[in-house]
Enzyme design. Sequence first.
Site, short mmCIF file in Angstrom:
data_model
loop_
_atom_site.label_atom_id
_atom_site.label_comp_id
_atom_site.label_asym_id
_atom_site.label_seq_id
_atom_site.Cartn_x
_atom_site.Cartn_y
_atom_site.Cartn_z
N TYR A 1 -17.15 1.66 6.22
CA TYR A 1 -15.70 1.75 6.38
C TYR A 1 -15.34 2.39 7.73
O TYR A 1 -14.56 1.84 8.51
CB TYR A 1 -15.10 2.57 5.22
CG TYR A 1 -13.66 2.97 5.44
CD1 TYR A 1 -12.64 2.02 5.43
CD2 TYR A 1 -13.31 4.30 5.65
CE1 TYR A 1 -11.32 2.38 5.64
CE2 TYR A 1 -12.00 4.68 5.85
CZ TYR A 1 -11.00 3.72 5.84
OH TYR A 1 -9.69 4.09 6.06
N TRP B 1 -7.05 11.44 4.04
CA TRP B 1 -6.79 11.83 2.64
C TRP B 1 -5.37 11.45 2.21
O TRP B 1 -4.62 12.28 1.70
CB TRP B 1 -7.01 13.32 2.44
CG TRP B 1 -8.35 13.87 2.79
CD1 TRP B 1 -9.33 13.28 3.55
CD2 TRP B 1 -8.86 15.16 2.43
NE1 TRP B 1 -10.41 14.11 3.67
CE2 TRP B 1 -10.15 15.28 3.00
CE3 TRP B 1 -8.35 16.24 1.70
CZ2 TRP B 1 -10.95 16.41 2.83
CZ3 TRP B 1 -9.13 17.37 1.54
CH2 TRP B 1 -10.42 17.46 2.10
N THR C 1 -9.84 -0.40 2.38
CA THR C 1 -10.00 1.05 2.24
C THR C 1 -10.95 1.47 1.10
O THR C 1 -11.09 2.65 0.83
CB THR C 1 -8.64 1.73 2.00
OG1 THR C 1 -8.02 1.11 0.87
CG2 THR C 1 -7.73 1.61 3.21
N GLY D 1 0.83 -1.21 0.00
CA GLY D 1 0.00 0.00 0.00
C GLY D 1 0.87 1.26 0.00
O GLY D 1 2.10 1.18 -0.03
N ALA E 1 -5.42 -2.41 5.47
CA ALA E 1 -6.82 -2.06 5.77
C ALA E 1 -7.66 -2.31 4.53
O ALA E 1 -7.14 -2.36 3.41
CB ALA E 1 -6.93 -0.59 6.17
N ASP F 1 -9.79 9.41 9.72
CA ASP F 1 -10.69 10.51 10.10
C ASP F 1 -12.17 10.11 9.89
O ASP F 1 -13.06 10.79 10.38
CB ASP F 1 -10.38 11.76 9.28
CG ASP F 1 -10.53 11.54 7.77
OD1 ASP F 1 -10.13 10.45 7.30
OD2 ASP F 1 -11.03 12.44 7.07
N LEU G 1 1.37 3.66 2.40
CA LEU G 1 2.20 3.85 3.58
C LEU G 1 3.26 2.76 3.71
O LEU G 1 4.43 3.03 4.02
CB LEU G 1 1.32 3.89 4.84
CG LEU G 1 2.02 4.15 6.17
CD1 LEU G 1 2.84 5.44 6.14
CD2 LEU G 1 1.01 4.17 7.31
N LYS H 1 -13.53 0.63 11.00
CA LYS H 1 -12.25 1.18 11.48
C LYS H 1 -12.37 1.58 12.96
O LYS H 1 -11.44 1.38 13.74
CB LYS H 1 -11.81 2.39 10.64
CG LYS H 1 -11.34 2.03 9.24
CD LYS H 1 -10.09 1.16 9.20
CE LYS H 1 -8.83 1.91 9.54
NZ LYS H 1 -7.62 1.05 9.47
#
Length: 282
Positions: free
Chosen positions: A127, A152, A64, A11, A62, A104, A13, A131
């Site tokens: 989602y 974001w 996402t 991914g 995750a 967020d 990150l 989370k």
Amino acid sequence: MKKILVTGANGQLGSELNLLSKIYSQFEWIFADRNQVALDNLSILESQLESVNPNIIINCAAYTAVDKAESETELADIINHLAVEVLAHWSSKNNANLIHISTDYVFDGTSSIALNEEALTKPINVYGKTKLAGEEVCLKQNPNAIIIRTSWVYSSFGNNFVKTMSRLMQERDSLNVVNDQIGSPTYAADLAQSIMLIITNSNWKAGIYNFSNEGEISWYEFALAIKEIGGYNCELGGIPSSSYPTPAKRPAYSLLDKSKIKKTYNVSVPDYKQSLKKMMSL
């Protein structure tokens, strides 16, 4: 030598952490994709963790796909919630440090001020609900875990808003972008650096932290910045979310207050435009 396991290695990150790992050679790094550490297969997850036996877990994996989660509820819940329970339980039992990445989207978007870690959570889509369930079970199973909420996310890796906009602005004469969802983007490379600041700090302080770049903007304003930096000629228009219906509702306002991570770990948070320029110049 301490061993770091990064889930969701492919991914945005995970890929940024992989780049960064070259600088942090004092650690042994394991970058696991879904074949090595299957968050969607709870029956084998614990034995996979046993075989890696990490000292530190950074859970970047995750589900996402926000809109798809509305119909793939069970899969989203397994990856974002039930697998996190296994990770947290295993890390607690084996005295491993766990950093879990959240979002967020645990908020309902009705705030008008930047949200701190104590703000009331009330997700408005599947989602966000999965989370939040993941966050709760993470701290219940491992009270020593660190959770980082971000928003974001974009990077030079993977698919994201910046890459999509850059491509569309070169293909089209005009584009409409939602202008009534407010928050701040996160350059995954900045988040990866902040994670390493936490890991290399002798002061491990469990709990929830917020991280995104500085700035309070809409997706439309984010697109304008991409246009400006990329030097594109595409005409941009701002439209309300109601003109662009999606299966999942999005929070209208989810700006994160970063005071806690700055104060606790001396993290410096770059302005969103500064980071966007950096990513777009790669």
